[in-house]
Scaffold this motif. Structure first.
Motif, short mmCIF file in Angstrom:
data_model
loop_
_atom_site.label_atom_id
_atom_site.label_comp_id
_atom_site.label_asym_id
_atom_site.label_seq_id
_atom_site.Cartn_x
_atom_site.Cartn_y
_atom_site.Cartn_z
N HIS A 13 18.90 50.86 27.90
CA HIS A 13 18.61 50.93 26.47
C HIS A 13 17.13 50.69 26.22
O HIS A 13 16.54 49.73 26.72
CB HIS A 13 19.42 49.86 25.71
N GLU A 14 16.54 51.58 25.42
CA GLU A 14 15.18 51.37 24.93
C GLU A 14 15.30 50.61 23.61
O GLU A 14 15.82 51.13 22.63
CB GLU A 14 14.48 52.72 24.71
N MET A 15 14.81 49.36 23.59
CA MET A 15 15.04 48.51 22.44
C MET A 15 14.00 48.75 21.35
O MET A 15 12.85 49.09 21.60
CB MET A 15 15.00 47.04 22.86
N GLY A 16 14.44 48.56 20.12
CA GLY A 16 13.57 48.67 18.96
C GLY A 16 13.72 50.01 18.25
O GLY A 16 14.43 50.92 18.71
N LEU A 17 13.09 50.13 17.10
CA LEU A 17 13.06 51.41 16.39
C LEU A 17 12.48 52.49 17.28
O LEU A 17 11.66 52.22 18.16
CB LEU A 17 12.19 51.29 15.13
N LYS A 18 12.90 53.72 17.05
CA LYS A 18 12.35 54.82 17.82
C LYS A 18 10.92 55.08 17.37
O LYS A 18 10.66 55.41 16.20
CB LYS A 18 13.19 56.09 17.66
N ARG A 19 10.00 54.90 18.28
CA ARG A 19 8.58 55.09 17.96
C ARG A 19 8.34 56.54 17.52
O ARG A 19 8.74 57.49 18.20
CB ARG A 19 7.73 54.78 19.19
N ALA A 47 16.56 42.56 13.23
CA ALA A 47 17.39 43.75 13.14
C ALA A 47 16.69 44.96 13.74
O ALA A 47 17.32 45.78 14.44
CB ALA A 47 17.77 44.03 11.69
N MET A 48 15.39 45.08 13.51
CA MET A 48 14.66 46.23 14.05
C MET A 48 14.41 46.10 15.54
O MET A 48 14.45 47.10 16.27
CB MET A 48 13.36 46.42 13.27
N HIS A 49 14.19 44.88 16.01
CA HIS A 49 14.08 44.68 17.46
C HIS A 49 15.40 45.01 18.16
O HIS A 49 15.40 45.47 19.31
CB HIS A 49 13.71 43.23 17.77
N ALA A 50 16.52 44.77 17.48
CA ALA A 50 17.83 44.96 18.10
C ALA A 50 18.28 46.42 18.12
O ALA A 50 19.23 46.77 18.83
CB ALA A 50 18.88 44.11 17.38
N ILE A 110 26.58 52.20 16.62
CA ILE A 110 26.59 51.29 15.47
C ILE A 110 26.52 49.86 15.98
O ILE A 110 27.20 49.50 16.96
CB ILE A 110 27.86 51.48 14.62
N MET A 111 25.72 49.07 15.33
CA MET A 111 25.63 47.66 15.71
C MET A 111 25.26 46.84 14.47
O MET A 111 25.12 47.37 13.37
CB MET A 111 24.61 47.49 16.84
N GLY A 112 25.15 45.55 14.65
CA GLY A 112 24.79 44.68 13.54
C GLY A 112 24.14 43.42 14.06
O GLY A 112 24.32 43.02 15.21
N THR A 113 23.35 42.79 13.21
CA THR A 113 22.73 41.51 13.57
C THR A 113 22.90 40.55 12.41
O THR A 113 23.13 40.96 11.27
CB THR A 113 21.22 41.67 13.85
N THR A 114 22.80 39.28 12.70
CA THR A 114 22.79 38.27 11.64
C THR A 114 21.71 37.24 11.99
O THR A 114 21.78 36.56 13.01
CB THR A 114 24.16 37.59 11.48
N GLY A 115 20.67 37.20 11.18
CA GLY A 115 19.57 36.30 11.44
C GLY A 115 18.62 36.83 12.49
O GLY A 115 18.80 37.91 13.06
N GLY A 116 17.57 36.05 12.74
CA GLY A 116 16.61 36.39 13.78
C GLY A 116 16.50 35.23 14.75
O GLY A 116 17.16 34.21 14.59
N TYR A 149 20.89 62.82 16.63
CA TYR A 149 21.37 62.62 18.01
C TYR A 149 20.76 61.32 18.55
O TYR A 149 19.56 61.07 18.40
CB TYR A 149 20.96 63.80 18.89
N ASP A 150 21.59 60.50 19.16
CA ASP A 150 21.18 59.20 19.70
C ASP A 150 20.69 58.27 18.59
O ASP A 150 19.94 57.33 18.83
CB ASP A 150 20.09 59.36 20.77
N GLY A 151 21.15 58.53 17.36
CA GLY A 151 20.77 57.66 16.25
C GLY A 151 21.50 56.33 16.31
O GLY A 151 22.65 56.25 16.73
N CYS A 152 20.82 55.28 15.88
CA CYS A 152 21.39 53.92 15.88
C CYS A 152 21.47 53.42 14.44
O CYS A 152 20.47 53.41 13.72
CB CYS A 152 20.52 52.99 16.72
N MET A 153 22.67 53.02 14.04
CA MET A 153 22.88 52.48 12.69
C MET A 153 23.18 51.00 12.78
O MET A 153 24.09 50.57 13.49
CB MET A 153 24.02 53.20 11.97
N SER A 154 22.40 50.20 12.04
CA SER A 154 22.62 48.76 11.99
C SER A 154 23.19 48.39 10.64
O SER A 154 22.61 48.69 9.59
CB SER A 154 21.30 48.00 12.20
N PHE A 155 24.36 47.73 10.65
CA PHE A 155 24.92 47.21 9.41
C PHE A 155 24.34 45.82 9.20
O PHE A 155 24.79 44.84 9.78
CB PHE A 155 26.45 47.18 9.48
N PHE A 156 23.28 45.75 8.39
CA PHE A 156 22.51 44.52 8.23
C PHE A 156 23.12 43.58 7.20
O PHE A 156 23.09 42.37 7.34
CB PHE A 156 21.07 44.88 7.82
N SER A 157 23.65 44.15 6.12
CA SER A 157 24.09 43.34 4.99
C SER A 157 25.46 42.74 5.26
O SER A 157 26.47 43.44 5.33
CB SER A 157 24.14 44.20 3.73
#
Length: 424
Positions: free
Chosen positions: A169-175, A155-158, A312-318, A281-289
């Motif tokens: 796109h710069e992938m991953g959490l914002k450093r 989820a954090m990589h995504a 907004i995005m979401g992931t399921t699994g790794g 600004y430019d925040g990314c929200m992941s709906f993980f649950s």
């Protein structure tokens, strides 16, 4: 050979039973399972039965072995794989196969392949996808917990961020940014907090919300802010129910900036909406649950999506790389996945624990499939130890590790129940 497993026949129909495993084929592998951590996804499978996307329609006559967060030792290797795998190898495994577009997965879809069992058979697709991998850690539970940990890592990589006018796109959490994990004091959330603090692109600030003071107190104890500070990260746990204005209160914790990354760890619309409201600004929200309700919805601010570049995005699994990373971090002692575990039991406790999972407080329920033992809270070991010397030893062992499950406790469990770890 005989195997004992928890198998599903339909909605909330889980049975512990013994049955005959067939001989493995040349492209299969036989494994002895030692541990499986019980996932909320298995509960969702149990309540949905055939309606679950991964469940076969003939499950009532061809039951599936449940459980997908499992670890153990390879016992026998088919000819096709003998140059890659050997008997005696400890393993971790990635259940998110997605083989040729199929949703079939261990713990959901296979008669002889799942984690809540004494023995199982790995089908060829697992090895073809590289989803069976060696684990060099000092315990089985760490390998079991690698799968749930890999979900948070994925989820954090995504997560991704953008630059105005550049279509990249710069992938991953914002450093060096601000991260908030909403509903993050549960087992999965604490694993996510641990990883966020030590990952290569870690934020400067991590805020973790919950509405349960007891869970917040435990979080402060097992993943303390002082440990995060050693890694250069400011970590704070907050109870949003105690805030007069949660939106403003959370934004104030970032000196008015808002959150570059938002992870939603509970399927509650109000929580998702609050997370959406505190995006920078430019925040990314992941709906993980992942919700079980197919019509689950929450309001989002599309004005901010347009003018403030929120997404907004979401992931399921790794994926396999996420699991390898999780296993290495655990094996090297950089993170301790035991922060997720609050209960330990045997194979005889799995069916009822799974069916009642939402009603059992605490975090991850860890099952050892080679023994029988009631699902027992680690915090109850001391009381049980007043009359049972075994639980007294377990309690002392866990207290020596901040109240957490640990490799020494696993060894004590095996010794007490006469479980041998096979070597070849």
């Amino acid at each position: 050979m005989k195997a004992k497993a928890v198998r599903m026949y339909g909605e909330m129909d889980l049975r512990l039973e013994e049955f005959e495993l067939p001989e493995i084929k040349d492209d299969e592998i036989l494994a002895k399972i030692y541990s499986d951590s019980i996932c909320m996804s298995t509960y969702k499978l149990a309540i949905q039965g055939k309606k679950h996307k991964r469940c076969p329609q003939n499950v009532d006559t061809n039951p599936v072995i449940v459980g997908h967060e499992f670890a153990g030792i390879i016992v026998k290797v088919g000819k096709k794989w003998q140059d890659q795998f050997k008997p005696g190898m400890r393993f971790a495994q990635q259940p998110a196969l997605n083989y040729k577009g199929s949703m079939d997965s261990p713990g959901y879809s296979y008669e002889y392949y799942g984690g809540d069992t004494t023995y199982c058979i790995f089908p060829h697709e697992t090895m073809e996808l590289g989803a069976l991998m060696p684990f060099d850690g000092d315990s089985f539970y760490k390998a079991s917990l690698g799968e749930p940990m890999s979900c948070s890592i994925g989820a954090m990589h995504a997560q991704y961020h953008t630059k105005q006018g550049v279509y990249h796109h710069e992938m991953g959490l914002k450093r060096g940014g601000n991260l908030i994990i909403m509903g993050g004091c549960g087992p999965m959330g604490l694993g996510a907090v641990s990883y966020a603090v030590v990952c290569d692109y870690h934020p400067k600030r991590v805020v973790v919300t919950d509405v349960d003071d007891a869970k917040i107190a435990r979080a402060n104890e097992v993943v303390p802010p002082s440990w995060a500070a050693e890694h250069g990260v400011e970590l704070q746990y907050v109870n949003t129910a105690a805030m007069d204005d949660p939106k403003q209160g959370l934004i104030d914790l970032t000196d008015g900036h808002g959150y570059d990354d938002v992870l939603i760890y509970v399927p509650i619309p109000a929580v998702a909406e609050l997370g959406n409201d505190v995006l920078a600004y430019d925040g990314c929200m992941s709906f993980f649950s992942g919700p079980s309700d197919k019509d689950f919805k929450a309001k989002v601010n599309l004005y901010d999506c347009h003018y403030n570049a929120t997404h907004i995005m979401g992931t399921t699994g790794g994926n396999n790389d996420d699991l390898i990373e999780a296993n290495k971090l655990a094996a090297d002692g950089i993170i301790d996945p035991a922060v997720m575990v609050t209960h330990v039991g045997g194979i005889d406790s799995i069916a009822e624990t799974t069916k009642n999972l939402p009603n059992i407080p605490g975090g991850k329920k860890l099952a050892y499939t080679q023994l029988n033992m009631p699902m027992t809270a680690i915090e109850d070991f001391g009381k049980l130890g007043e009359s049972d010397p075994f639980f007294k030893k377990l309690d002392e062992c866990c207290k020596a590790h901040k109240g957490l499950w640990n490799p020494e406790a696993e060894k004590l469990l095996f010794e007490h129940f006469g479980v041998t770890v096979d070597t070849f």
